[in-house]
Motif scaffolding. Structure first.
Motif: not given
Length: 439
Positions: A87-94
């Motif tokens: 979820l963290v790495l696939g988000g818009n603000k990583v």
């Protein structure tokens, strides 16, 4: 499995925040500069550890080198990031650079799903492969299916890890043990001597969440009977692994014997690794099985004379490279991320980690001033050179850590036999291997 070691950072509040936004994590510290670009580092090492202190030095160096960059140093927990990494790495603000757990079950999945940036060009530019060598490269590389041991570089370790038995010299003397055992038969005889003297021989834990000690004892006994090929077949999913044959059968049966004879204590299902460490440091037990994550703490807090040794007479010893620095595929400041990783591998930072007992991969052991720390580090250098590290058992397939902890708890509580565990292990491993093979 893997805090350093396998070393775990303490869980902090608001893990759910990771799933929402990397920027929402607690534990941030930013530079005073409010101008320019923002560079975000996400990691889970406790700042009091050798590695954590080394990274604080790296942070100072990095900020001075990039005065116009607003540096955010975010601290999460090992479990928090591991469970929410996608979820963290696939988000818009990583984040721009992250610390992640190695192995097919964690790093391999992130790499195969395109969430991490391949690092081959950076490795070549900065000559990281001259610092990270031999078996220390094994879990830095993953193929297209997420299998470790070959393929492209996706992570860069800073340190190594190896598992030893820390021992209380006073407890040994009280039990009539005059010297460190050099064979397995001597070691098991000493376990009985400690038990007969009224001391729990090994401080352990088997909670289903962070009860790692029993898993490490079990795998150490398996590793003791294993060779390089058997470990690599298991770890890197090469060929058929039959868990009802040696070294798995003999190691697991020996583990059950230790449980039955009381060598690892009782009521372990309610204990986690932190409680096992505290029990040892408070003088309640004769030994503690742990990696270098407990070295500095034992050195600082033990009120008794102590030492350490690897499992005597063992063919292989548990250990590995440390957790990895990786660059998210969506990171906006990849060049800064590479420079940050390179800073953590600099001689100044690596030698500081070494001085604190952190087993740096690019440090100079000869520069360590404390003789106890130097001896501890030299032993690690030896097992790396001899290529006898057996890694950690939860790396090969997804969900292995949770599976093993649940079954270690069941065995420790007398609810599962060695034979039953090996049957379950075979089924889980084979199913997990199919999942990895299918990508």
């Amino acid at each position: 499995m893997q805090p350093i070691t396998r070393r775990r950072s303490l869980r902090i509040a608001a893990i759910a925040a990771i799933a929402l936004s990397a920027a929402a994590l607690t534990g941030c510290s930013a530079s005073s500069s409010g101008s320019g670009k923002t560079f975000t580092i996400m990691q889970y090492e406790d700042k009091t550890t050798a590695q954590g202190q080394g990274w604080q030095l790296a942070l100072d160096i990095f900020k001075k080198k990039h005065p116009d960059v607003n540096v955010k140093f975010q601290t999460t927990s090992f479990d928090g990031f591991r469970k929410n990494a996608k979820l963290v790495l696939g988000g818009n603000k990583v984040p721009d650079v992250v610390e992640f757990n190695k192995g097919n079950a964690d790093g391999g999945q992130l790499a195969s799903q395109g969430l991490l940036q391949p690092l081959d060009n950076a490795v070549k530019k900065y000559n990281w492969d001259d610092k990270i060598t031999g078996s220390m490269q094994s879990f830095a590389k993953y193929d297209a299916q997420g299998k470790a041991g070959s393929g492209q570089w996706y992570g860069i370790p800073n340190v190594g890890e190896y598992v030893t038995f820390y021992y209380n010299k006073d407890k040994f003397k009280h039990a009539g043990i005059d010297a460190v055992p050099t064979t397995m038969s001597e070691f098991t005889a000493d376990l009985q001597k400690l038990k007969d003297s009224g001391t729990t021989p090994i401080s352990s834990s088997a909670a289903v969440n962070q009860g790692f000690n029993q898993m490490w004892i079990w795998y150490s006994l398996v590793s003791a009977h294993a060779d390089r090929k058997q470990i690599d077949n298991f770890m890197f999913l090469k060929g058929k692994v039959d868990f009802n044959k040696d070294p798995w059968k003999s190691g697991t049966q020996e583990f059950q014997d230790w449980i039955d004879k009381g060598y690892v204590g009782k009521d372990l299902g309610g204990l986690n690794y932190e409680q096992a460490i505290v029990n040892f440091l408070s003088g309640k037990t004769g030994m503690l099985i742990w990696n270098n994550g407990a070295f500095a703490r034992t050195k600082d807090q033990a009120s008794f004379g102590w030492g350490s040794f690897t499992l005597p007479g063992a063919n292989m010893s548990m250990g590995s490279s440390g957790h990895l620095w990786g660059v998210p595929a969506k990171a906006k400041n990849k060049d800064l991320a590479y420079d940050w990783i390179n800073t953590t591998l600099s001689a100044k930072v690596q030698n500081k980690i070494g001085e604190l007992g952190g087993l740096p991969l690019a440090g100079d052991t000869s520069k360590i001033s404390d003789p106890v720390t130097k001896e501890y580090t030299q032993r690690f250098d030896e097992v790396v050179k001899d290529n006898t590290l057996s890694f950690y058992p939860d790396y090969p397939v997804p969900g292995f850590l949770d599976f093993m902890q649940n079954n270690m708890s069941a065995m420790s509580n007398g609810n599962e036999t060695a034979a039953q565990y090996l049957d379950k292990l075979q089924s889980f491993y084979d199913d997990g291997k199919k999942t990895v093979d299918q990508g």
